[in-house]
Design a protein around this motif. Sequence first.
Motif, PDB file in Angstrom:
ATOM      1  N   ASP A  63     -15.772   3.266  -3.190  1.00  0.00           N
ATOM      2  CA  ASP A  63     -14.357   3.181  -2.794  1.00  0.00           C
ATOM      3  C   ASP A  63     -13.659   4.537  -2.750  1.00  0.00           C
ATOM      4  O   ASP A  63     -12.479   4.607  -2.384  1.00  0.00           O
ATOM      5  N   LYS A  75      -9.862   3.357  -1.685  1.00  0.00           N
ATOM      6  CA  LYS A  75      -9.511   2.163  -0.927  1.00  0.00           C
ATOM      7  C   LYS A  75     -10.415   1.017  -1.378  1.00  0.00           C
ATOM      8  O   LYS A  75     -11.634   1.172  -1.478  1.00  0.00           O
ATOM      9  N   HIS A  76      -9.788  -0.133  -1.627  1.00  0.00           N
ATOM     10  CA  HIS A  76     -10.546  -1.319  -2.023  1.00  0.00           C
ATOM     11  C   HIS A  76      -9.928  -2.545  -1.352  1.00  0.00           C
ATOM     12  O   HIS A  76      -8.704  -2.660  -1.278  1.00  0.00           O
ATOM     13  N   THR A  77     -10.779  -3.440  -0.889  1.00  0.00           N
ATOM     14  CA  THR A  77     -10.330  -4.652  -0.205  1.00  0.00           C
ATOM     15  C   THR A  77     -10.487  -5.859  -1.121  1.00  0.00           C
ATOM     16  O   THR A  77     -11.562  -6.095  -1.686  1.00  0.00           O
ATOM     17  N   THR A 127      -6.793 -10.930   3.369  1.00  0.00           N
ATOM     18  CA  THR A 127      -7.371  -9.743   2.739  1.00  0.00           C
ATOM     19  C   THR A 127      -6.275  -8.703   2.540  1.00  0.00           C
ATOM     20  O   THR A 127      -5.363  -8.569   3.367  1.00  0.00           O
ATOM     21  N   ASP A 172      -5.913  -4.623   1.694  1.00  0.00           N
ATOM     22  CA  ASP A 172      -6.507  -3.305   1.503  1.00  0.00           C
ATOM     23  C   ASP A 172      -5.541  -2.464   0.671  1.00  0.00           C
ATOM     24  O   ASP A 172      -4.479  -2.046   1.164  1.00  0.00           O
ATOM     25  N   PHE A 220      -4.800   1.081  -1.195  1.00  0.00           N
ATOM     26  CA  PHE A 220      -5.298   2.450  -1.037  1.00  0.00           C
ATOM     27  C   PHE A 220      -4.390   3.447  -1.751  1.00  0.00           C
ATOM     28  O   PHE A 220      -3.205   3.193  -1.995  1.00  0.00           O
ATOM     29  N   LYS A 270      -2.334  -2.651   2.976  1.00  0.00           N
ATOM     30  CA  LYS A 270      -2.328  -3.309   4.276  1.00  0.00           C
ATOM     31  C   LYS A 270      -2.737  -4.751   4.048  1.00  0.00           C
ATOM     32  O   LYS A 270      -3.843  -5.032   3.582  1.00  0.00           O
ATOM     33  N   GLN A 326       1.602  -3.219   6.924  1.00  0.00           N
ATOM     34  CA  GLN A 326       1.171  -2.057   6.150  1.00  0.00           C
ATOM     35  C   GLN A 326       2.379  -1.273   5.661  1.00  0.00           C
ATOM     36  O   GLN A 326       3.336  -1.046   6.404  1.00  0.00           O
TER      37      GLN A 326
END
Length: 489
Positions: free
Chosen positions: A172, A205-207, A241, A243, A245, A284, A294
């Motif tokens: 990540d 960044k991780h989803t 989902t 995101d 960051f 996002k 976002q």
Amino acid sequence: MLFKKFVLIAVAVGFMTGVTARAQDAGALLDLLVKKRLITDQEAEEVRSELTKDVATTSAGKLKLSSPITELELYGDMRVRYEVRTAEAGLPDTITPPGEHTQRDRQRYRLRLGLRGTLADDWFFGLRLETSSNSRSTNVTFGDESSGGPFSKGSDGINVGQAYLGYKGLRDFTFTAGRMPNPLVTTSMVWDADINPEGVAEQWKHTYSFSFGGGQTTTAAESKDGKNVSAAVVSEPHKITIDLFANLAQFVYDDSNPEDPIGPQPKGVPNTDAYMLAWQVGAKINFTKDIYFQLAPTIYNYTGNGDTFNVFFVGDPAFKRGTATITPNQTGINSLLVFDVPMEFGWKIGELPMRIFGDFAMNLQADDRATAAGHPDKGGDRYAYQIGLGIGKIKAKHDWQLQGFYQHVDQFALDPNLVDSDIFDSRVNMEGFAVQAGYAVSDAVIFNLTYAYGQQADRALGTGGVGDAFSLNPLRKYNIFQADLNVKF
């Protein structure tokens, strides 16, 4: 046996007609065929040997890469542009008569050629060469040389636009150092898109995925014989989902040589190395595959002033003192602590992409910046905002896009050295609108049109910043029209 021969021929033909990079894919496929016992180890080695011989005879095979390079991409673009800008003078300029107009017509081109590559052990790199040494423009103007005769090449130089090294070995995380593409989520209100900052950046960044609803429900139904029966209906859950960051950056804004922590006398400020620090976190949210939102709140702060920006920003127009012309500072970075929130909401109507985008920024030290500029009553000129609508998106031949936005930037709100050089000529204390349209003539050729109109926001102040096309300050009124033909490869 016939099947094996067919498989071997298909592999050999498929990869001999490709580029060198496909040899790695061929090796992986041959290993898979051996594992599935469709071919033997000896047959796989024979195919590898033939592939090596055949690729070496092609033009692509003559290009040799060092062993640490696992992937290499050559890319670039070339653009020709016709541009017209007009400007009108006004108060508080006491040298140029109010209402005087000036116009600048330019035919221009730019060329950018780059390499991107991945290295062994999760490292990567990038290099891009481009025309023009201007940080906010890669354009070269036809016939602008002052010496060397017609068609001189004095301004047609090649410069290093990007040169960076990075690492992605931690899950990540991405770490980058050098002259890099901007790692932050930004808009043209705060950053010119041509700027490639220098320094280091850390990105995370991780989803996260979430499911709502769904499952099995029972419904009543009537059969052909009139009896009531129950039926199970399975509905898919709704998936969202997110995101998350974080982008951190430490940019070397200006190197001071030598450093002077006290500052030049009698009216200087310390000229230690200047750094611009960025602290951005955001998210996002993908509500569906077509609907997203976002938001990326950011703080910018500066340490040091360098030896180029160690004078307080003023932004006022030049004036006469006796027979001398005094030009106040237009580039100082003193008292800038900017809170910025770029945002975007996108969706589709049928197959047509739509988006609303915007930006809001505020300088938390505007009172000090205005006082240092000689305008202690103008500390309220600390805000900047942009709001716009975009329709369509260019991805392939015959695609089109259209967008328009309104923008207002106060005199003491933003760094005048970073704002877009086209729309309002690299100035602050400007407000107005812009309309942009694009059409893909082919997959690689895009035609763009841009028109913008701006005017002086606070008429008691100049329009601070160093103009891209005009030296007038203030720009009481400003127009720009651009027609671009861009080829990407």
